[in-house]
Design a protein around this motif. Sequence first.
Motif, PDB file in Angstrom:
ATOM      1  N   ARG A  11      35.275  39.011  43.288  1.00 34.27           N
ATOM      2  CA  ARG A  11      35.234  40.456  43.051  1.00 34.27           C
ATOM      3  C   ARG A  11      35.869  40.800  41.709  1.00 34.27           C
ATOM      4  NH1 ARG A  11      37.500  41.759  47.542  1.00 34.27           N
ATOM      5  NH2 ARG A  11      39.549  42.320  46.734  1.00 34.27           N
ATOM      6  N   GLN A  12      36.992  40.170  41.391  1.00 37.01           N
ATOM      7  CA  GLN A  12      37.661  40.427  40.109  1.00 37.01           C
ATOM      8  C   GLN A  12      36.778  40.000  38.941  1.00 37.01           C
ATOM      9  OE1 GLN A  12      40.734  42.076  39.616  1.00 37.01           O
ATOM     10  NE2 GLN A  12      39.759  42.178  37.624  1.00 37.01           N
ATOM     11  N   TYR A  13      36.126  38.842  39.057  1.00 36.78           N
ATOM     12  CA  TYR A  13      35.219  38.367  38.005  1.00 36.78           C
ATOM     13  C   TYR A  13      34.075  39.359  37.797  1.00 36.78           C
ATOM     14  CZ  TYR A  13      31.598  35.692  35.632  1.00 36.78           C
ATOM     15  OH  TYR A  13      30.618  35.304  34.766  1.00 36.78           O
ATOM     16  N   CYS A  15      33.979  42.522  38.517  1.00 34.17           N
ATOM     17  CA  CYS A  15      34.522  43.752  37.915  1.00 34.17           C
ATOM     18  C   CYS A  15      34.812  43.556  36.436  1.00 34.17           C
ATOM     19  CB  CYS A  15      35.791  44.187  38.651  1.00 34.17           C
ATOM     20  SG  CYS A  15      35.500  44.804  40.312  1.00 34.17           S
ATOM     21  N   ASP A  16      35.421  42.418  36.081  1.00 32.15           N
ATOM     22  CA  ASP A  16      35.743  42.152  34.672  1.00 32.15           C
ATOM     23  C   ASP A  16      34.484  42.138  33.818  1.00 32.15           C
ATOM     24  OD1 ASP A  16      38.422  41.977  35.326  1.00 32.15           O
ATOM     25  OD2 ASP A  16      38.511  39.781  35.203  1.00 32.15           O
ATOM     26  N   VAL A  17      33.436  41.476  34.302  1.00 32.00           N
ATOM     27  CA  VAL A  17      32.174  41.412  33.538  1.00 32.00           C
ATOM     28  C   VAL A  17      31.587  42.806  33.363  1.00 32.00           C
ATOM     29  CG1 VAL A  17      29.788  40.573  33.561  1.00 32.00           C
ATOM     30  CG2 VAL A  17      31.668  39.027  34.175  1.00 32.00           C
ATOM     31  N   LEU A  19      33.170  45.702  33.474  1.00 40.05           N
ATOM     32  CA  LEU A  19      34.033  46.477  32.578  1.00 40.05           C
ATOM     33  C   LEU A  19      33.773  46.107  31.120  1.00 40.05           C
ATOM     34  CD1 LEU A  19      37.325  46.392  34.665  1.00 40.05           C
ATOM     35  CD2 LEU A  19      35.972  48.435  34.117  1.00 40.05           C
ATOM     36  N   MET A  20      33.585  44.814  30.845  1.00 38.97           N
ATOM     37  CA  MET A  20      33.250  44.379  29.485  1.00 38.97           C
ATOM     38  C   MET A  20      31.902  44.943  29.049  1.00 38.97           C
ATOM     39  SD  MET A  20      34.591  40.433  29.106  1.00 38.97           S
ATOM     40  CE  MET A  20      33.411  39.813  30.285  1.00 38.97           C
ATOM     41  N   GLU A  24      31.980  51.730  34.570  1.00 43.70           N
ATOM     42  CA  GLU A  24      33.106  52.126  35.400  1.00 43.70           C
ATOM     43  C   GLU A  24      32.904  51.409  36.726  1.00 43.70           C
ATOM     44  OE1 GLU A  24      33.400  56.361  35.782  1.00 43.70           O
ATOM     45  OE2 GLU A  24      33.297  56.668  33.628  1.00 43.70           O
ATOM     46  N   GLU A  27      35.801  48.987  43.527  1.00 43.58           N
ATOM     47  CA  GLU A  27      35.766  47.759  44.318  1.00 43.58           C
ATOM     48  C   GLU A  27      35.821  48.057  45.805  1.00 43.58           C
ATOM     49  OE1 GLU A  27      38.638  44.672  43.287  1.00 43.58           O
ATOM     50  OE2 GLU A  27      39.114  45.828  41.480  1.00 43.58           O
ATOM     51  N   ALA A 103      28.101  35.434  32.876  1.00 39.50           N
ATOM     52  CA  ALA A 103      28.315  36.868  32.659  1.00 39.50           C
ATOM     53  C   ALA A 103      27.062  37.536  32.099  1.00 39.50           C
ATOM     54  CB  ALA A 103      29.494  37.095  31.722  1.00 39.50           C
TER      55      ALA A 103
END
Length: 123
Positions: A11-13, A15-17, A19-20, A24, A27, A103
Motif C-alpha cells: 500500500r505504501q509503495y 501511494c508513493d508512486v 504521489l510522485m 492525491e 489509503e 512504477a
Amino acid sequence: ALVVDDDALVRQYLCDVLLMGGWEVTEASDGVEAVSLSEGRHWGVVLLDMMMPRMGGEQTLRAIRAMDPDVGVVVVSGYAAPGAVEAALAMGRCTFLAKPFRAGELLAAVTEVAGSSVTPAAG
C-alpha cells in the motif's frame, strides 16, 4: 485516488508512486474501509488488491461501483481467486497489473483507466 491493499508495504509503495505522479491519495487497509471511505466520494481512480480479509476485491469493487459506476479501477494482485480478475475486468474501465510491476507500468495503467477527463490532482 483510493489505494486499497491489506499489505502495508505494498500500500505504501502504491501511494508513493501515485504521489510522485501528482495524485492525491487516500489509503484503505481492506474492502470494508474502502467502501466506507467511498460513500459520497468520486475517486479519480481506485487501485484494488483482490485478496484481502473481511471483504475481497471483487466484492469491494461491486460496492464501490454501486456508488460510482464510472470510476476507473486498476486491479493489482499477486494471486487472485480463479475468475475474480476476469469478473472485475468484465465490469469495464478496469485493468489488471500482476505483482510485481514497475512504477511506470502502474502510472500508465492509472492514466489509462482514469481517462482524459481526470487530472491527477483531482484523484
